[in-house]
Design an enzyme around this catalytic site. Structure first.
Site, short mmCIF file in Angstrom:
data_model
loop_
_atom_site.label_atom_id
_atom_site.label_comp_id
_atom_site.label_asym_id
_atom_site.label_seq_id
_atom_site.Cartn_x
_atom_site.Cartn_y
_atom_site.Cartn_z
N LYS A 254 0.84 -1.20 0.00
CA LYS A 254 0.00 0.00 0.00
C LYS A 254 0.88 1.26 0.00
O LYS A 254 1.93 1.30 0.63
CB LYS A 254 -0.91 0.01 1.22
CG LYS A 254 -1.96 -1.10 1.24
CD LYS A 254 -2.94 -0.96 0.09
CE LYS A 254 -4.05 -1.98 0.17
NZ LYS A 254 -5.02 -1.69 1.24
N GLN A 314 -1.02 -12.20 10.85
CA GLN A 314 -1.40 -12.11 9.45
C GLN A 314 -0.10 -11.96 8.65
O GLN A 314 0.95 -11.69 9.23
CB GLN A 314 -2.30 -10.90 9.22
CG GLN A 314 -1.64 -9.59 9.67
CD GLN A 314 -2.63 -8.52 10.06
OE1 GLN A 314 -3.73 -8.80 10.51
NE2 GLN A 314 -2.23 -7.27 9.89
N ASP A 349 -2.85 -6.34 0.78
CA ASP A 349 -1.46 -6.66 1.14
C ASP A 349 -1.35 -7.63 2.31
O ASP A 349 -0.25 -7.87 2.81
CB ASP A 349 -0.69 -5.37 1.47
CG ASP A 349 -1.37 -4.54 2.55
OD1 ASP A 349 -2.58 -4.75 2.81
OD2 ASP A 349 -0.69 -3.68 3.15
N ASP A 384 -3.49 -7.60 17.66
CA ASP A 384 -4.28 -7.01 16.59
C ASP A 384 -5.43 -7.93 16.21
O ASP A 384 -5.22 -9.12 15.93
CB ASP A 384 -3.36 -6.78 15.38
CG ASP A 384 -3.99 -5.93 14.30
OD1 ASP A 384 -4.22 -4.73 14.56
OD2 ASP A 384 -4.24 -6.46 13.20
N ASN A 385 -6.64 -7.39 16.21
CA ASN A 385 -7.83 -8.13 15.76
C ASN A 385 -7.93 -9.55 16.35
O ASN A 385 -8.06 -10.53 15.61
CB ASN A 385 -7.83 -8.24 14.23
CG ASN A 385 -8.16 -6.92 13.56
OD1 ASN A 385 -8.92 -6.12 14.09
ND2 ASN A 385 -7.57 -6.69 12.42
N GLU A 413 -7.02 -5.87 21.10
CA GLU A 413 -7.60 -4.81 20.28
C GLU A 413 -8.96 -5.32 19.78
O GLU A 413 -9.15 -5.64 18.62
CB GLU A 413 -6.69 -4.47 19.09
CG GLU A 413 -7.14 -3.23 18.34
CD GLU A 413 -7.08 -3.38 16.82
OE1 GLU A 413 -7.21 -2.37 16.13
OE2 GLU A 413 -6.92 -4.51 16.33
N LYS A 523 0.53 4.50 9.15
CA LYS A 523 0.64 3.10 8.74
C LYS A 523 1.28 2.96 7.37
O LYS A 523 1.84 1.90 7.05
CB LYS A 523 -0.75 2.45 8.69
CG LYS A 523 -1.33 2.09 10.04
CD LYS A 523 -2.55 1.21 9.90
CE LYS A 523 -3.67 1.87 9.13
NZ LYS A 523 -4.88 1.01 9.06
N TYR A 524 1.21 4.01 6.55
CA TYR A 524 1.64 3.88 5.16
C TYR A 524 2.82 4.78 4.80
O TYR A 524 3.23 4.82 3.65
CB TYR A 524 0.46 4.20 4.24
CG TYR A 524 -0.79 3.42 4.57
CD1 TYR A 524 -0.84 2.04 4.35
CD2 TYR A 524 -1.89 4.04 5.15
CE1 TYR A 524 -1.98 1.32 4.67
CE2 TYR A 524 -3.03 3.32 5.47
CZ TYR A 524 -3.07 1.96 5.24
OH TYR A 524 -4.18 1.24 5.57
#
Length: 659
Positions: A254, A314, A349, A384-385, A413, A523-524
């Site tokens: 990204k 992930q 991604d 995360d998640n 989270e 983040k990017y």
């Protein structure tokens, strides 16, 4: 059931399927319904058992609702481990006699018989083996007074009901027909599992630089990020939380603002984990080496902070697991691996793990990865998640890690449905993100504070974050600096654990159009910040003061003990937190009152309807309070007037002064 029924014991999760939670030194409220047939007096004790099964404490419980037979007491564990507790109901012969004798002697009914029975009862109580000398003496004196015929019947009765007798039997009660509930588990953890201040940072942004001549970026490193640690520690934070430090994939990388077309040099999202340089057990080469990571951890510890690391299960399409274990992912009918989606959001991604194909393999590999980071000094993981992975996986993983490393903390989270959020806490997560971020009105916030500090406090510890790298609510977008001050005060005083995302001090509130996240999202891209400019907002000074207040006041280090007080103005919120002397680790009662204007645009005023009894003060009395933000002192009755300007004084954070 036994002769004395003991039912509805709390805190008990799913019949004991999972343990209730506490931390060392925390007063755990135990309640139960205890009753018996007939009219004889009944009492109850809460018994705390150490991890080896021995009795640590037995506390006589108070009746809090006699008509509903509800009893309560506080139990205070003093070490970590798997403790347990039970409630014992028992017949109280002294209570029965005292009740009946007071009525009959006054009415002249069976006077000598009642006095003689009382004396015999106190003789029996005093004759028990192992009594402290002062207890035995007080009981013997009461028995002698009841037999003293030179006194009037009223005086003899008074001797049997004397405060010294009552205190002696409170300390060493005469118990009959004792009936015990089952033992219920209580997991006792270190204090940071309940109360702490977290600071989130992207290490690659600290020390990042842009070369205008070549139009290229140079990443910050773990060494340059460590240079930021003294400033974070000076603000009083306990934990520095790092977003993923692993290699980042290039496939479908990204670009800025979640673009599908990255420009040359765009670093990609650190959540797209894995490349030919390694996966979850590796460090991005731009950030440095494990020696650099160890130096970062060591520096944080020198400054009194711990290091938390993001655990994002992930993978980018370039992760080694994709080729080594393709069975760990979901393959669609066209042969491609499914990327992550949260419609309408798409994460091209990222490949999510599929725990159905080879759970044993995934379990073992994740456990191995965690051990790598634990061995390098990580003592907390922000997960995360977690709600997108099986609950049974988390239950196993956290238990296995904590069996070997009981100090390691897991923060969920879990911005998800209530049932999932609560069950993640029950299966082992020490802390959880919450819906606090989206509760903005005084009414919403008051209701939510009451909710999280009620019965869920036995297992779910909220972590309040005003913003995250993913979330910038409309309230924060539109409220300017006052919104950032208001939400920081709310987060720091509304929950024992709270967190700040780096850049909060600069009031970064410009959203990417159409979404609830910042423009130019970190983040990017690299996002070096001008920390000198941050001083001008005053938010950093506020964060520093809030963390100092939290350290000074045990009431703010506990989740229970909250009372919301009505205010005539619908945008003004008032709540208090209190620990009694018996509940406080200092041995002194502590009470903090927060009165806050939730409207970042307008001055608001109103009258507070204080429940003074909840502050430890008679309702018709007054209380002296000191504002911990301004230093001002006030004397308040039950109906103080407040006026709060969001730009100059958006809140009072008040310590109740000892009377």
């Amino acid at each position: 059931m036994g002769r004395i029924p003991v039912v509805d014991v709390q805190p008990v999760l799913e019949g004991g399927r999972w343990p209730a939670k506490a931390v060392v030194g925390e007063a755990v409220e135990v309640t139960a319904t205890v009753f018996r047939e007939g009219h004889d007096a009944v009492a109850a004790s809460a018994v705390l058992l150490t991890p080896d099964g021995s009795v640590h404490t037995s506390v006589r419980m108070d009746v809090v609702n006699r008509g509903l037979d509800t009893f309560r007491a506080d139990l205070v564990p003093d070490a970590t481990g798997r403790w347990s507790f039970r409630v014992e109901g028992w017949s109280d012969p002294y209570g029965t006699w005292a009740h009946d004798a007071a009525i009959k002697v006054e009415a002249g009914i069976d006077v000598e018989l009642m006095l003689a029975e009382g004396a015999a009862l106190l003789d029996r109580a005093a004759g028990r083996d192992g009594l402290p000398a002062d207890v035995a003496a007080a009981l013997a004196a009461g028995a002698a007074g009841l037999r003293d015929t030179e006194r009037s019947p009223g005086e003899r009765l008074a001797a049997g009901l004397a405060d010294t007798v009552v205190a002696a039997l409170d300390a060493q009660p005469l118990r009959e027909m004792v009936t015990a509930s089952p033992d219920h588990p209580l997991e006792v953890q270190r204090p940071l599992a309940l109360a702490g201040s977290w600071y989130e940072m992207f290490p690659r942004s600290e020390g990042a630089s842009y070369d205008a001549a070549t139009r290229t970026w140079r990443s910050g490193t773990l060494r340059t990020a460590a240079a930021r640690l003294p400033a974070i520690a000076q603000m009083g934070f306990d934990v520095v939380y790092l977003t993923p430090v692993h290699p980042i994939g290039t496939t479908y990388r990204k670009g800025r603002n979640n673009s599908l077309t990255p420009a040359p040099g765009d670093p990609g999202s650190p959540y797209a984990i894995g490349s030919h340089e390694g996966g979850h057990d590796a460090i991005h080469p731009d950030l440095g080496t494990f020696d650099d990571f160890d130096a970062f951890v060591a520096r944080a510890r020198e400054l009194g902070m711990e290091v938390a690391l993001d655990l994002a299960l992930q993978c980018s399409p370039d992760h080694p697991w994709v080729t080594e274990h393709p069975e760990w992912f979901t393959t669609r009918l066209d042969g491609t691996i499914a990327y992550a989606e949260n419609p309408p959001k798409k994460y091209q991604d990222i490949y999510p793990l599929n725990f159905d194909n080879d759970p044993a393999g995934i379990y073992a590999e994740v456990r191995r990865v965690l051990q790598v980071w634990i061995d390098h000094g990580v003592t907390a993981f922000r997960v995360d998640n977690p709600h997108t992975k099986p609950l049974e996986f988390w239950e196993w993983l956290i238990a296995d890690v904590n069996a070997a490393h009981p100090d390691v903390i897991f923060l969920a989270e879990a911005f998800t449905r209530p049932a999932m959020m609560h069950t993640l806490a029950k299966v082992g997560f020490h802390q959880s993100y919450t819906y606090f971020t989206w509760r903005t009105t005084a009414e919403e916030i008051g209701e939510y504070l009451e909710e999280v500090s009620g019965s869920p406090a036995a297992y779910m510890r909220p972590s309040f974050w005003p913003t995250t790298h993913d979330i910038l609510t409309p309230y924060m977008q539109q409220g300017g600096p006052p919104a950032f001050a208001i939400r920081a005060i709310l987060a720091a005083t509304g929950s024992p654990t709270w967190g700040i995302y780096s850049g909060y001090e600069l009031v970064e509130n410009v959203p990417r159009p159409g979404v609830e996240e910042q423009i130019d999202n970190e983040k990017y891209e690299y996002k070096p910040r001008n920390w000198f400019a941050a001083r001008q907002t005053g938010i950093g000074d506020l964060l520093t003061r809030l963390n100092a207040i939290r350290r000074e006041h045990p009431a703010l280090q506990r989740l229970r003990g909250l009372t919301v007080h009505p205010v005539t103005d619908d945008a003004t919120l008032c709540f208090s937190r209190r620990v009694t002397a018996a509940q406080s680790p200092t041995g002194r009662a502590d009470t903090v009152i927060v009165v806050l204007n939730t409207d970042p645009h307008h001055t608001r005023e109103g009258v507070v309807d204080l429940d003074l009894t909840a502050l430890g003060v008679p309702q018709d009395g007054t209380v002296t309070v000191r504002d911990l933000l301004s230093g001002d002192s006030y004397t308040w009755d039950a109906h103080p007037f407040v006026r709060l300007d969001p730009w100059t004084r958006c809140a009072h954070v008040l310590a109740v002064e000892p009377s």
